[in-house]
Design a protein around this motif. Structure first.
Motif, mmCIF file in Angstrom:
data_model
loop_
_atom_site.group_PDB
_atom_site.id
_atom_site.type_symbol
_atom_site.label_atom_id
_atom_site.label_comp_id
_atom_site.label_asym_id
_atom_site.label_seq_id
_atom_site.Cartn_x
_atom_site.Cartn_y
_atom_site.Cartn_z
ATOM 1 N N LYS A 1 10.112 6.029 3.927
ATOM 2 C CA LYS A 1 8.887 6.572 3.338
ATOM 3 C C LYS A 1 8.219 5.618 2.348
ATOM 4 O O LYS A 1 7.001 5.672 2.177
ATOM 5 C CB LYS A 1 9.142 7.925 2.695
ATOM 6 C CG LYS A 1 10.174 7.944 1.578
ATOM 7 C CD LYS A 1 10.446 9.385 1.155
ATOM 8 C CE LYS A 1 11.512 9.488 0.096
ATOM 9 N NZ LYS A 1 11.817 10.901 -0.246
ATOM 10 N N THR A 2 8.975 4.734 1.728
ATOM 11 C CA THR A 2 8.342 3.759 0.827
ATOM 12 C C THR A 2 7.636 2.649 1.605
ATOM 13 O O THR A 2 6.863 1.886 1.021
ATOM 14 C CB THR A 2 9.386 3.128 -0.112
ATOM 15 O OG1 THR A 2 10.393 2.476 0.674
ATOM 16 C CG2 THR A 2 10.033 4.194 -0.993
ATOM 17 N N ARG A 3 7.883 2.578 2.907
ATOM 18 C CA ARG A 3 7.255 1.546 3.744
ATOM 19 C C ARG A 3 6.131 2.107 4.613
ATOM 20 O O ARG A 3 5.603 1.397 5.473
ATOM 21 C CB ARG A 3 8.309 0.863 4.620
ATOM 22 C CG ARG A 3 9.293 0.023 3.823
ATOM 23 C CD ARG A 3 10.077 -0.881 4.741
ATOM 24 N NE ARG A 3 11.260 -0.249 5.296
ATOM 25 C CZ ARG A 3 11.723 -0.453 6.524
ATOM 26 N NH1 ARG A 3 11.061 -1.236 7.357
ATOM 27 N NH2 ARG A 3 12.812 0.139 6.931
ATOM 28 N N LYS B 1 6.309 -2.684 7.778
ATOM 29 C CA LYS B 1 5.701 -1.508 7.157
ATOM 30 C C LYS B 1 4.738 -0.861 8.151
ATOM 31 O O LYS B 1 4.397 -1.444 9.177
ATOM 32 C CB LYS B 1 4.944 -1.897 5.881
ATOM 33 C CG LYS B 1 5.827 -2.515 4.810
ATOM 34 C CD LYS B 1 5.014 -2.929 3.595
ATOM 35 C CE LYS B 1 5.888 -3.600 2.550
ATOM 36 N NZ LYS B 1 5.098 -4.046 1.369
ATOM 37 N N LEU C 1 6.890 9.155 7.222
ATOM 38 C CA LEU C 1 6.479 9.451 5.852
ATOM 39 C C LEU C 1 7.525 10.232 5.064
ATOM 40 O O LEU C 1 7.471 10.259 3.833
ATOM 41 C CB LEU C 1 5.171 10.247 5.870
ATOM 42 C CG LEU C 1 3.950 9.479 6.391
ATOM 43 C CD1 LEU C 1 2.829 10.450 6.761
ATOM 44 C CD2 LEU C 1 3.467 8.476 5.347
ATOM 45 N N LEU D 1 1.123 1.757 8.561
ATOM 46 C CA LEU D 1 -0.009 2.556 8.113
ATOM 47 C C LEU D 1 -0.087 3.766 9.026
ATOM 48 O O LEU D 1 -0.153 3.625 10.249
ATOM 49 C CB LEU D 1 -1.304 1.749 8.210
ATOM 50 C CG LEU D 1 -2.610 2.539 8.084
ATOM 51 C CD1 LEU D 1 -2.760 3.131 6.693
ATOM 52 C CD2 LEU D 1 -3.806 1.660 8.436
ATOM 53 N N LEU E 1 2.389 4.094 4.580
ATOM 54 C CA LEU E 1 1.210 4.472 3.797
ATOM 55 C C LEU E 1 0.385 5.456 4.609
ATOM 56 O O LEU E 1 -0.008 5.163 5.739
ATOM 57 C CB LEU E 1 0.379 3.233 3.467
ATOM 58 C CG LEU E 1 -0.945 3.470 2.719
ATOM 59 C CD1 LEU E 1 -0.692 4.013 1.314
ATOM 60 C CD2 LEU E 1 -1.764 2.186 2.664
ATOM 61 N N ASP E 2 0.103 6.623 4.030
ATOM 62 C CA ASP E 2 -0.653 7.677 4.707
ATOM 63 C C ASP E 2 -2.121 7.581 4.314
ATOM 64 O O ASP E 2 -2.449 7.614 3.122
ATOM 65 C CB ASP E 2 -0.081 9.044 4.295
ATOM 66 C CG ASP E 2 -0.410 10.145 5.285
ATOM 67 O OD1 ASP E 2 -0.623 9.841 6.471
ATOM 68 O OD2 ASP E 2 -0.426 11.320 4.869
ATOM 69 N N VAL E 3 -3.017 7.471 5.297
ATOM 70 C CA VAL E 3 -4.452 7.334 5.018
ATOM 71 C C VAL E 3 -5.236 8.259 5.937
ATOM 72 O O VAL E 3 -5.079 8.215 7.163
ATOM 73 C CB VAL E 3 -4.921 5.878 5.209
ATOM 74 C CG1 VAL E 3 -6.449 5.794 5.173
ATOM 75 C CG2 VAL E 3 -4.328 4.977 4.130
ATOM 76 N N ARG F 1 -6.171 -1.038 -0.576
ATOM 77 C CA ARG F 1 -4.827 -0.432 -0.596
ATOM 78 C C ARG F 1 -4.045 -0.802 0.652
ATOM 79 O O ARG F 1 -2.848 -1.125 0.586
ATOM 80 C CB ARG F 1 -4.930 1.095 -0.683
ATOM 81 C CG ARG F 1 -5.255 1.659 -2.062
ATOM 82 C CD ARG F 1 -5.283 3.181 -2.008
ATOM 83 N NE ARG F 1 -3.986 3.712 -1.582
ATOM 84 C CZ ARG F 1 -3.814 4.921 -1.047
ATOM 85 N NH1 ARG F 1 -4.856 5.709 -0.833
ATOM 86 N NH2 ARG F 1 -2.618 5.335 -0.712
ATOM 87 N N ILE F 2 -4.702 -0.745 1.800
ATOM 88 C CA ILE F 2 -4.020 -1.059 3.055
ATOM 89 C C ILE F 2 -3.590 -2.521 3.074
ATOM 90 O O ILE F 2 -2.459 -2.849 3.450
ATOM 91 C CB ILE F 2 -4.937 -0.742 4.249
ATOM 92 C CG1 ILE F 2 -5.225 0.762 4.328
ATOM 93 C CG2 ILE F 2 -4.298 -1.227 5.553
ATOM 94 C CD1 ILE F 2 -6.315 1.124 5.328
ATOM 95 N N HIS G 1 -0.643 -3.008 0.899
ATOM 96 C CA HIS G 1 0.547 -2.423 1.529
ATOM 97 C C HIS G 1 1.146 -3.380 2.546
ATOM 98 O O HIS G 1 2.380 -3.474 2.672
ATOM 99 C CB HIS G 1 0.153 -1.102 2.192
ATOM 100 C CG HIS G 1 1.275 -0.421 2.917
ATOM 101 N ND1 HIS G 1 2.376 0.103 2.264
ATOM 102 C CD2 HIS G 1 1.474 -0.177 4.247
ATOM 103 C CE1 HIS G 1 3.199 0.644 3.149
ATOM 104 N NE2 HIS G 1 2.677 0.479 4.360
#
Length: 360
Positions: free
Chosen positions: A260-262, A183, A254, A185, A264-266, A281-282, A285
Protein backbone atom coordinates in the motif's frame (compact mmCIF):
# COMPACT_ATOMS: atom_id res chain seq x y z
CA UNK A 1 6.75 -7.42 -40.45
CA UNK A 2 9.64 -8.98 -42.25
CA UNK A 3 9.82 -11.92 -39.85
CA UNK A 4 12.60 -14.37 -40.48
CA UNK A 5 14.07 -12.84 -43.64
CA UNK A 6 17.80 -12.22 -44.00
CA UNK A 7 17.63 -8.49 -43.28
CA UNK A 8 15.65 -9.14 -40.07
CA UNK A 9 18.09 -11.78 -38.88
CA UNK A 10 21.08 -9.53 -39.55
CA UNK A 11 19.42 -6.69 -37.66
CA UNK A 12 18.60 -8.97 -34.77
CA UNK A 13 22.17 -10.28 -34.49
CA UNK A 14 23.50 -6.71 -34.46
CA UNK A 15 21.04 -5.43 -31.87
CA UNK A 16 20.71 -8.40 -29.50
CA UNK A 17 24.01 -7.91 -27.59
CA UNK A 18 22.44 -4.74 -26.11
CA UNK A 19 19.06 -6.38 -25.48
CA UNK A 20 19.23 -6.41 -21.68
CA UNK A 21 19.98 -2.68 -21.44
CA UNK A 22 18.35 -1.05 -24.47
CA UNK A 23 14.66 -0.89 -25.45
CA UNK A 24 15.75 -0.93 -29.11
CA UNK A 25 14.36 -4.47 -29.39
CA UNK A 26 10.81 -4.62 -28.05
CA UNK A 27 9.27 -7.95 -27.02
CA UNK A 28 6.07 -7.62 -28.98
CA UNK A 29 4.66 -11.07 -28.34
CA UNK A 30 5.17 -13.97 -25.97
CA UNK A 31 4.25 -17.31 -27.52
CA UNK A 32 4.51 -19.88 -24.72
CA UNK A 33 3.05 -22.62 -26.92
CA UNK A 34 6.04 -22.37 -29.24
CA UNK A 35 8.38 -21.30 -26.41
CA UNK A 36 9.21 -18.24 -28.48
CA UNK A 37 9.09 -14.47 -28.39
CA UNK A 38 8.66 -12.06 -31.28
CA UNK A 39 10.94 -9.04 -31.06
CA UNK A 40 10.76 -5.94 -33.24
CA UNK A 41 12.96 -2.90 -33.69
CA UNK A 42 11.65 0.27 -32.03
CA UNK A 43 13.08 3.77 -31.68
CA UNK A 44 12.29 6.09 -28.80
CA UNK A 45 10.01 8.06 -31.15
CA UNK A 46 8.20 4.82 -32.06
CA UNK A 47 7.39 4.19 -28.41
CA UNK A 48 6.21 7.78 -27.91
CA UNK A 49 3.96 7.61 -30.95
CA UNK A 50 2.40 4.27 -30.03
CA UNK A 51 -0.88 4.34 -28.13
CA UNK A 52 -0.81 0.55 -27.85
CA UNK A 53 2.12 -1.88 -28.09
CA UNK A 54 0.04 -4.52 -29.83
CA UNK A 55 0.08 -6.59 -33.00
CA UNK A 56 -0.67 -3.45 -35.02
CA UNK A 57 3.05 -2.62 -34.70
CA UNK A 58 3.94 -5.65 -36.80
CA UNK A 59 4.00 -3.84 -40.14
CA UNK A 60 5.88 -4.99 -43.27
CA UNK A 61 8.24 -2.03 -42.88
CA UNK A 62 9.31 -2.85 -39.31
CA UNK A 63 12.11 -5.34 -38.83
CA UNK A 64 11.45 -8.16 -36.43
CA UNK A 65 11.91 -11.86 -35.86
CA UNK A 66 10.82 -14.73 -33.64
CA UNK A 67 13.50 -15.99 -31.28
CA UNK A 68 13.60 -18.80 -28.70
CA UNK A 69 12.08 -17.65 -25.43
CA UNK A 70 15.06 -18.90 -23.47
CA UNK A 71 17.26 -16.30 -25.20
CA UNK A 72 15.10 -13.49 -23.76
CA UNK A 73 15.13 -15.10 -20.32
CA UNK A 74 18.87 -15.66 -20.24
CA UNK A 75 19.74 -12.23 -21.63
CA UNK A 76 17.80 -10.42 -18.90
CA UNK A 77 18.82 -12.80 -16.12
CA UNK A 78 22.48 -12.27 -16.95
CA UNK A 79 22.12 -8.49 -16.83
CA UNK A 80 22.34 -8.44 -13.04
CA UNK A 81 20.83 -5.06 -12.09
CA UNK A 82 17.11 -5.07 -11.24
CA UNK A 83 15.94 -1.57 -12.08
CA UNK A 84 12.46 -0.32 -11.17
CA UNK A 85 9.58 -0.41 -13.61
CA UNK A 86 6.34 1.27 -12.57
CA UNK A 87 2.76 0.59 -13.58
CA UNK A 88 -0.47 2.43 -14.30
CA UNK A 89 -3.29 0.16 -13.12
CA UNK A 90 -6.64 1.57 -14.21
CA UNK A 91 -10.30 0.70 -14.61
CA UNK A 92 -10.42 1.54 -18.32
CA UNK A 93 -11.53 4.86 -19.82
CA UNK A 94 -10.10 6.74 -16.85
CA UNK A 95 -7.46 8.84 -18.59
CA UNK A 96 -4.60 6.37 -18.38
CA UNK A 97 -3.26 7.07 -21.87
CA UNK A 98 -3.33 10.81 -21.18
CA UNK A 99 -1.43 10.36 -17.90
CA UNK A 100 1.08 8.08 -19.63
CA UNK A 101 1.74 10.65 -22.35
CA UNK A 102 2.08 13.46 -19.82
CA UNK A 103 4.63 11.39 -17.89
CA UNK A 104 6.59 11.02 -21.14
CA UNK A 105 6.93 14.81 -21.06
CA UNK A 106 8.44 14.93 -17.56
CA UNK A 107 10.95 12.07 -17.46
CA UNK A 108 8.92 8.93 -18.02
CA UNK A 109 9.33 6.26 -20.66
CA UNK A 110 5.84 5.06 -21.45
CA UNK A 111 5.10 1.49 -22.54
CA UNK A 112 1.41 1.56 -23.32
CA UNK A 113 -0.48 -1.72 -23.10
CA UNK A 114 2.27 -4.17 -24.09
CA UNK A 115 0.74 -7.22 -25.73
CA UNK A 116 3.05 -9.51 -23.77
CA UNK A 117 1.49 -8.36 -20.49
CA UNK A 118 -1.87 -9.84 -21.51
CA UNK A 119 -0.18 -13.17 -22.22
CA UNK A 120 1.54 -12.98 -18.84
CA UNK A 121 -1.83 -12.41 -17.15
CA UNK A 122 -3.29 -15.42 -18.95
CA UNK A 123 -0.39 -17.58 -17.76
CA UNK A 124 -0.85 -16.30 -14.20
CA UNK A 125 -4.53 -17.23 -14.21
CA UNK A 126 -3.68 -20.87 -14.88
CA UNK A 127 -0.70 -21.34 -12.56
CA UNK A 128 -1.30 -24.22 -10.16
CA UNK A 129 -4.21 -25.62 -12.20
CA UNK A 130 -4.11 -28.92 -14.10
CA UNK A 131 -4.33 -27.17 -17.48
CA UNK A 132 -1.52 -24.69 -16.80
CA UNK A 133 1.04 -24.60 -19.59
CA UNK A 134 3.80 -23.58 -17.15
CA UNK A 135 4.74 -24.42 -13.59
CA UNK A 136 4.77 -21.79 -10.87
CA UNK A 137 8.57 -21.56 -11.14
CA UNK A 138 8.44 -21.23 -14.93
CA UNK A 139 5.79 -18.51 -14.70
CA UNK A 140 7.93 -16.64 -12.17
CA UNK A 141 10.94 -16.83 -14.45
CA UNK A 142 9.01 -15.45 -17.43
CA UNK A 143 7.44 -12.70 -15.31
CA UNK A 144 10.77 -11.64 -13.83
CA UNK A 145 12.33 -11.55 -17.29
CA UNK A 146 9.53 -9.35 -18.63
CA UNK A 147 9.91 -7.03 -15.65
CA UNK A 148 13.54 -6.71 -16.69
CA UNK A 149 12.56 -6.08 -20.31
CA UNK A 150 10.12 -3.34 -19.33
CA UNK A 151 12.65 -1.79 -16.93
CA UNK A 152 15.05 -0.92 -19.76
CA UNK A 153 15.44 2.77 -20.60
CA UNK A 154 17.02 5.04 -23.15
CA UNK A 155 19.05 7.11 -20.71
CA UNK A 156 19.97 7.39 -17.04
CA UNK A 157 17.27 8.95 -14.90
CA UNK A 158 14.41 7.95 -17.20
CA UNK A 159 11.63 6.03 -15.41
CA UNK A 160 9.88 3.26 -17.38
CA UNK A 161 6.12 3.23 -16.77
CA UNK A 162 3.96 0.42 -18.14
CA UNK A 163 0.34 1.31 -18.75
CA UNK A 164 -1.44 -2.00 -18.37
CA UNK A 165 -4.71 -2.75 -20.11
CA UNK A 166 -7.53 -2.53 -17.59
CA UNK A 167 -7.99 -6.28 -17.99
CA UNK A 168 -4.34 -7.11 -17.28
CA UNK A 169 -4.36 -4.97 -14.13
CA UNK A 170 -5.60 -8.05 -12.29
CA UNK A 171 -1.97 -9.20 -11.88
CA UNK A 172 -0.73 -5.84 -10.60
CA UNK A 173 -0.34 -7.26 -7.12
CA UNK A 174 1.84 -10.11 -8.39
CA UNK A 175 3.97 -7.74 -10.48
CA UNK A 176 4.73 -5.40 -7.58
CA UNK A 177 5.46 -8.27 -5.21
CA UNK A 178 8.09 -9.51 -7.66
CA UNK A 179 10.14 -6.29 -7.62
CA UNK A 180 10.46 -4.21 -4.45
CA UNK A 181 11.44 -1.04 -6.34
CA UNK A 182 8.30 -0.96 -8.50
CA UNK A 183 5.30 1.26 -7.77
CA UNK A 184 1.78 1.63 -9.12
CA UNK A 185 -0.67 4.40 -9.91
CA UNK A 186 -4.27 3.27 -9.38
CA UNK A 187 -6.32 5.46 -11.71
CA UNK A 188 -10.07 5.38 -11.23
CA UNK A 189 -13.44 7.11 -11.38
CA UNK A 190 -16.42 7.01 -9.06
CA UNK A 191 -19.25 4.74 -10.25
CA UNK A 192 -21.61 7.28 -11.82
CA UNK A 193 -19.08 9.16 -13.98
CA UNK A 194 -17.47 5.83 -14.86
CA UNK A 195 -20.77 4.43 -16.12
CA UNK A 196 -21.47 7.61 -18.08
CA UNK A 197 -17.97 7.47 -19.60
CA UNK A 198 -18.27 3.85 -20.71
CA UNK A 199 -21.80 4.21 -22.04
CA UNK A 200 -20.82 7.29 -24.05
CA UNK A 201 -18.55 5.18 -26.25
CA UNK A 202 -19.91 3.78 -29.52
CA UNK A 203 -18.02 0.50 -29.17
CA UNK A 204 -18.64 0.04 -25.45
CA UNK A 205 -21.44 -2.55 -25.81
CA UNK A 206 -19.12 -4.72 -27.93
CA UNK A 207 -16.22 -4.35 -25.49
CA UNK A 208 -18.43 -4.97 -22.46
CA UNK A 209 -19.88 -8.14 -23.95
CA UNK A 210 -16.47 -9.29 -25.16
CA UNK A 211 -14.88 -9.03 -21.72
CA UNK A 212 -18.11 -9.98 -19.95
CA UNK A 213 -17.55 -13.75 -19.56
CA UNK A 214 -14.17 -13.30 -17.90
CA UNK A 215 -15.44 -10.48 -15.68
CA UNK A 216 -18.37 -12.64 -14.55
CA UNK A 217 -15.93 -15.38 -13.55
CA UNK A 218 -13.64 -12.93 -11.75
CA UNK A 219 -16.58 -11.26 -9.99
CA UNK A 220 -17.92 -14.54 -8.67
CA UNK A 221 -14.42 -15.59 -7.55
CA UNK A 222 -13.91 -12.30 -5.67
CA UNK A 223 -17.39 -11.64 -4.27
CA UNK A 224 -19.43 -14.81 -4.50
CA UNK A 225 -22.89 -15.13 -6.02
CA UNK A 226 -23.63 -11.43 -6.49
CA UNK A 227 -24.76 -11.27 -10.12
CA UNK A 228 -27.31 -12.75 -12.49
CA UNK A 229 -25.84 -14.67 -15.45
CA UNK A 230 -24.27 -12.60 -18.18
CA UNK A 231 -27.10 -13.15 -20.67
CA UNK A 232 -29.47 -11.45 -18.24
CA UNK A 233 -27.33 -8.32 -17.81
CA UNK A 234 -27.85 -5.06 -19.66
CA UNK A 235 -24.93 -2.97 -20.92
CA UNK A 236 -25.30 -0.67 -17.90
CA UNK A 237 -25.03 -3.64 -15.56
CA UNK A 238 -22.03 -4.99 -17.46
CA UNK A 239 -20.39 -1.56 -17.10
CA UNK A 240 -21.08 -1.66 -13.35
CA UNK A 241 -19.47 -5.08 -13.13
CA UNK A 242 -16.43 -3.70 -14.98
CA UNK A 243 -16.18 -0.87 -12.44
CA UNK A 244 -16.34 -3.24 -9.47
CA UNK A 245 -13.95 -5.96 -10.61
CA UNK A 246 -11.31 -3.59 -12.02
CA UNK A 247 -11.51 -1.51 -8.84
CA UNK A 248 -11.02 -4.74 -6.89
CA UNK A 249 -7.67 -5.23 -8.64
CA UNK A 250 -6.65 -1.78 -7.41
CA UNK A 251 -8.09 -2.42 -3.96
CA UNK A 252 -5.72 -5.32 -3.39
CA UNK A 253 -2.76 -3.06 -4.13
CA UNK A 254 -4.04 -0.18 -2.01
CA UNK A 255 -4.80 -2.31 1.05
CA UNK A 256 -2.02 -4.87 1.07
CA UNK A 257 0.29 -4.39 4.05
CA UNK A 258 3.30 -5.02 1.86
CA UNK A 259 2.24 -2.86 -1.10
CA UNK A 260 0.00 0.00 0.00
CA UNK A 261 2.91 2.42 0.46
CA UNK A 262 3.86 1.75 -3.18
CA UNK A 263 0.39 2.39 -4.65
CA UNK A 264 -1.00 5.89 -5.28
CA UNK A 265 -4.78 6.25 -5.68
CA UNK A 266 -5.92 9.00 -8.08
CA UNK A 267 -9.43 9.90 -9.21
CA UNK A 268 -9.29 11.07 -12.83
CA UNK A 269 -11.83 13.83 -12.26
CA UNK A 270 -9.67 15.13 -9.40
CA UNK A 271 -6.77 15.18 -11.86
CA UNK A 272 -8.81 17.18 -14.39
CA UNK A 273 -9.74 19.68 -11.67
CA UNK A 274 -6.06 20.35 -10.83
CA UNK A 275 -3.80 18.65 -13.38
CA UNK A 276 -0.62 20.46 -12.38
CA UNK A 277 -0.80 19.44 -8.72
CA UNK A 278 -1.86 15.86 -9.41
CA UNK A 279 0.70 15.29 -12.17
CA UNK A 280 3.36 16.57 -9.79
CA UNK A 281 2.22 14.00 -7.19
CA UNK A 282 2.27 11.18 -9.73
CA UNK A 283 5.73 12.12 -11.01
CA UNK A 284 7.10 12.23 -7.46
CA UNK A 285 5.50 8.87 -6.70
CA UNK A 286 7.34 7.38 -9.68
CA UNK A 287 10.64 8.90 -8.51
CA UNK A 288 10.71 11.60 -11.17
CA UNK A 289 11.92 15.06 -10.28
CA UNK A 290 11.14 17.18 -13.33
CA UNK A 291 10.59 20.48 -11.49
CA UNK A 292 7.46 22.58 -11.48
CA UNK A 293 8.31 24.35 -14.75
CA UNK A 294 8.34 21.05 -16.62
CA UNK A 295 5.07 19.99 -14.97
CA UNK A 296 3.47 23.32 -15.88
CA UNK A 297 4.65 23.08 -19.49
CA UNK A 298 3.32 19.52 -19.77
CA UNK A 299 -0.21 20.27 -18.57
CA UNK A 300 -0.37 23.45 -20.65
CA UNK A 301 1.05 21.81 -23.74
CA UNK A 302 -0.54 20.01 -26.68
CA UNK A 303 -0.92 16.62 -24.92
CA UNK A 304 -3.85 17.90 -22.85
CA UNK A 305 -5.73 19.00 -25.96
CA UNK A 306 -5.36 15.90 -28.11
CA UNK A 307 -7.20 12.58 -27.99
CA UNK A 308 -4.48 10.48 -26.37
CA UNK A 309 -5.32 7.22 -28.17
CA UNK A 310 -5.39 8.95 -31.58
CA UNK A 311 -3.36 12.12 -31.29
CA UNK A 312 -4.38 13.40 -34.72
CA UNK A 313 -7.76 14.28 -33.16
CA UNK A 314 -8.41 17.15 -30.79
CA UNK A 315 -9.94 16.59 -27.37
CA UNK A 316 -10.36 18.56 -24.16
CA UNK A 317 -11.88 18.44 -20.70
CA UNK A 318 -14.78 20.57 -21.98
CA UNK A 319 -15.51 18.15 -24.81
CA UNK A 320 -15.37 15.26 -22.33
CA UNK A 321 -17.95 17.00 -20.11
CA UNK A 322 -20.22 17.52 -23.10
CA UNK A 323 -20.04 13.84 -24.01
CA UNK A 324 -20.75 12.78 -20.43
CA UNK A 325 -23.73 15.14 -20.18
CA UNK A 326 -25.09 13.67 -23.43
CA UNK A 327 -24.62 10.14 -22.10
CA UNK A 328 -26.40 11.06 -18.89
CA UNK A 329 -29.37 12.24 -20.94
CA UNK A 330 -29.54 9.42 -23.44
CA UNK A 331 -28.37 6.53 -21.23
CA UNK A 332 -30.00 7.50 -17.94
CA UNK A 333 -31.87 4.20 -17.74
CA UNK A 334 -28.74 2.10 -18.22
CA UNK A 335 -26.77 4.21 -15.75
CA UNK A 336 -29.55 3.64 -13.25
CA UNK A 337 -29.48 -0.12 -13.87
CA UNK A 338 -25.74 -0.16 -13.34
CA UNK A 339 -25.92 1.74 -10.05
CA UNK A 340 -28.68 -0.62 -8.89
CA UNK A 341 -26.51 -3.63 -9.80
CA UNK A 342 -23.71 -2.23 -7.63
CA UNK A 343 -26.13 -1.64 -4.78
CA UNK A 344 -27.38 -5.23 -5.02
CA UNK A 345 -23.84 -6.62 -5.16
CA UNK A 346 -22.91 -4.61 -2.07
CA UNK A 347 -25.96 -5.99 -0.29
CA UNK A 348 -24.80 -9.55 -0.93
CA UNK A 349 -21.04 -9.16 -0.34
CA UNK A 350 -19.36 -7.29 2.55
CA UNK A 351 -16.21 -7.05 0.41
CA UNK A 352 -18.10 -5.42 -2.46
CA UNK A 353 -19.82 -3.11 0.02
CA UNK A 354 -16.47 -2.01 1.45
CA UNK A 355 -15.16 -1.15 -2.03
CA UNK A 356 -18.35 0.66 -3.03
CA UNK A 357 -18.62 2.62 0.23
CA UNK A 358 -15.05 3.81 -0.17
CA UNK A 359 -15.98 5.31 -3.53
CA UNK A 360 -18.52 7.57 -1.80
Amino acid sequence: MAVGDLQSQQYLRAAFPNFAASPELHVLQLDPYREAAVVIGMSEADYRDASFLTEALATPERLGAPIPLFRVLEAVENAGERRPVHFIIHQGHTGSTLISRLLDEVGGFGLREPWALLTLAELYDKVGKPDSLVSEAEYGRIRDAMMGVWARRWRDGQQPVVKATSHAGRIGEDLLKSRASSKALCLNLKPEPYLATLLAGENSPIDLRGFGPDRVRRTIAAFGDVTPPMHALSVGELAAMAWLIERESQWRLLHSDGLKTRALDVDFEAFLADPQAILSRIAAHFDMNPGENAIREAVNGPVMNRYSKATEHGYSADLRRQRLDEARRTMAGEIGKGLKWLENAAGKSPYAREILNDAG
